[in-house]
Design an enzyme around this catalytic site. Structure first.
Site, PDB file in Angstrom:
ATOM      1  N   HIS A 125       1.236   3.908   2.033  1.00 41.16           N
ATOM      2  CA  HIS A 125       1.768   4.648   3.173  1.00 41.16           C
ATOM      3  C   HIS A 125       3.293   4.613   3.064  1.00 41.16           C
ATOM      4  CE1 HIS A 125      -2.119   4.312   5.723  1.00 41.16           C
ATOM      5  NE2 HIS A 125      -2.040   5.481   5.110  1.00 41.16           N
TER       6      HIS A 125
ATOM      7  N   HIS B  84       0.838  -1.200   0.000  1.00 42.56           N
ATOM      8  CA  HIS B  84       0.000   0.000   0.000  1.00 42.56           C
ATOM      9  C   HIS B  84       0.871   1.246   0.000  1.00 42.56           C
ATOM     10  CE1 HIS B  84       0.893  -0.413   4.263  1.00 42.56           C
ATOM     11  NE2 HIS B  84       0.277   0.723   4.566  1.00 42.56           N
TER      12      HIS B  84
ATOM     13  N   HIS C  96      -7.277  -1.606   5.671  1.00 41.67           N
ATOM     14  CA  HIS C  96      -6.453  -0.560   6.269  1.00 41.67           C
ATOM     15  C   HIS C  96      -7.110   0.787   5.975  1.00 41.67           C
ATOM     16  CE1 HIS C  96      -2.925   0.853   8.205  1.00 41.67           C
ATOM     17  NE2 HIS C  96      -2.302   1.294   7.142  1.00 41.67           N
TER      18      HIS C  96
ATOM     19  N   ASP D  95      -0.169  -3.902   6.753  1.00 44.74           N
ATOM     20  CA  ASP D  95      -1.067  -3.135   7.609  1.00 44.74           C
ATOM     21  C   ASP D  95      -2.545  -3.486   7.449  1.00 44.74           C
ATOM     22  OD1 ASP D  95       1.445  -2.142   7.703  1.00 44.74           O
ATOM     23  OD2 ASP D  95       0.850  -0.038   7.715  1.00 44.74           O
TER      24      ASP D  95
ATOM     25  N   HIS E 235       6.301  -4.752  12.016  1.00 43.66           N
ATOM     26  CA  HIS E 235       5.647  -3.440  11.933  1.00 43.66           C
ATOM     27  C   HIS E 235       5.434  -2.852  13.333  1.00 43.66           C
ATOM     28  CE1 HIS E 235       2.570  -0.459  10.540  1.00 43.66           C
ATOM     29  NE2 HIS E 235       3.328  -0.475   9.470  1.00 43.66           N
TER      30      HIS E 235
ATOM     31  N   ASP F 248       5.863   4.365   4.846  1.00 46.17           N
ATOM     32  CA  ASP F 248       6.750   3.380   5.494  1.00 46.17           C
ATOM     33  C   ASP F 248       6.801   2.063   4.727  1.00 46.17           C
ATOM     34  OD1 ASP F 248       4.068   3.107   6.288  1.00 46.17           O
ATOM     35  OD2 ASP F 248       4.585   2.085   8.143  1.00 46.17           O
ATOM     36  N   HIS F 249       6.054   1.977   3.615  1.00 47.23           N
ATOM     37  CA  HIS F 249       6.077   0.739   2.820  1.00 47.23           C
ATOM     38  C   HIS F 249       6.632   0.939   1.415  1.00 47.23           C
ATOM     39  CE1 HIS F 249       3.790  -1.696   5.759  1.00 47.23           C
ATOM     40  NE2 HIS F 249       3.526  -0.476   6.186  1.00 47.23           N
TER      41      HIS F 249
HETATM   42 ZN   LIG Z   1       2.830   0.743   7.803  1.00 48.25          ZN
END
Ligand SMILES: [Zn+2]
EC number: 3.1.26.11
Length: 304
Positions: A65, A63, A143, A213, A271, A67-68
């Site tokens: 976001h 996805h 999510h 997530d 995570h 942090d990915h």
């Molecule tokens: Zn994340």
């Protein structure tokens, strides 16, 4: 035995913290390398663990976001600069292509290697990659924004020959591949040689489930049913369940429950929220329900 294992490159949620990096994993299946998520710093992590980026053939992004995937443009650009020529297949939400195109456009970058983009579907599960030995499915998670998990399934392998037996009985070479498929050999004199006596059965196929997530939701349970190794996000301890629900995340207790319900063999937690310097309590909490839990420690390989 085919190599099938996962290297943890990043296990942090949201921000890098305590030396932990945002989410990324490298899956080695029979020396073919797949990258799953690509948080900031992923290419530095690849250097650290001696993995050449040019060996990665497929990248899966769960996805959008940061942090990915904030490490993606860096990795893709470096591959261009070091003269990569082999194809790179990228799987992710449709908007990822838009984002990358914009970044390449404004840096006037024309990649020297073919980057083949495949959109993932946020509404239903589907096979997104397949070769003779492995298939990969994406499936919807729940999510705050569209997010998919991935499941890697090794295909059933053929039986292996009992070499000495086969040689002793002088089975003609052209028939050996039939024996491996379970087809008996009938000699000219009518003697029947049973395939099951001349072969060892293949080991059961293995599978890896990756759930980044998500809030726990039974809609995705079928997708990860019976996996050998389940990676499940566990952002918080269960005393933060309200916060987990609000932010569409999972607690380590819930991750353990999921592993138990779907009949996973082993569970890998990751995570982790920046609020936990010490991760042991997350592990302990999960093990109260699912003893075969491990923390996804960076730099560690986990067998599927
Ligand atoms: Zn994340």
């Amino acid at each position: 035995m085919t190599r099938f294992e996962v290297l943890i490159l990043g296990n942090s949620s949201a921000t890098p913290m305590y030396g932990r990096h945002p989410t990324s994993q490298l899956l080695n299946f029979n020396e073919q390398l797949f990258l799953i998520d690509c948080g900031e710093g992923t290419q530095m992590q690849l250097f650290r663990y001696g993995i050449k980026g040019s060996r990665i053939s497929h990248i899966f992004i769960s996805h959008l976001h940061g942090d990915h995937y904030f490490g993606l443009i860096g990795l893709l650009s470096s591959q261009h600069l070091v003269g990569r020529q082999n194809e790179l297949h990228l799987y992710g939400p449709p908007a990822l292509k838009e984002i990358l195109d914009l970044q390449f456009k404004h840096s006037d970058t024309r990649l020297r290697y073919p980057l083949v983009f495949h959109s993932t579907n946020e509404d239903h599960s589907e096979v997104i990659f397949e070769n003779a030995h492995l298939s990969v499915r994406s499936f919807p998670l729940r999510h705050r924004i569209a997010c998919t998990g991935f499941r890697f399934d090794e295909k059933k392998r053929s039986a292996s020959l009992k070499k000495e037996e086969v040689e002793r009985l002088n089975i003609p070479i052209p028939y050996l591949r039939f024996l491996k498929k379970g087809i008996d050999y009938v000699a000219n004199d009518g003697t029947v040689y049973l395939a099951k006596n001349l072969t060892n059965p293949p080991p059961p196929p293995r599978s890896y489930g990756y759930c980044s997530d998500t809030v726990v939701n039974e809609d995705y349970f079928e997708e990860i049913r019976g996996v050998d190794l389940l990676y499940h996000e566990a952002t918080f301890l269960h005393d933060r369940i309200e916060r987990a629900k609000e932010t569409f995340h999972t607690t380590s207790l819930e991750a353990a429950q999921v592993a138990q319900i779907v009949g996973a063999r082993k569970l890998l937690l990751g995570h982790f929220s920046a609020r936990y310097k010490d991760l042991q309590p997350l592990l302990d909490e999960s093990r109260t329900i699912f003893p075969h839990t491990e923390l996804s420690e960076e730099g560690k390989w986990f067998l599927v």
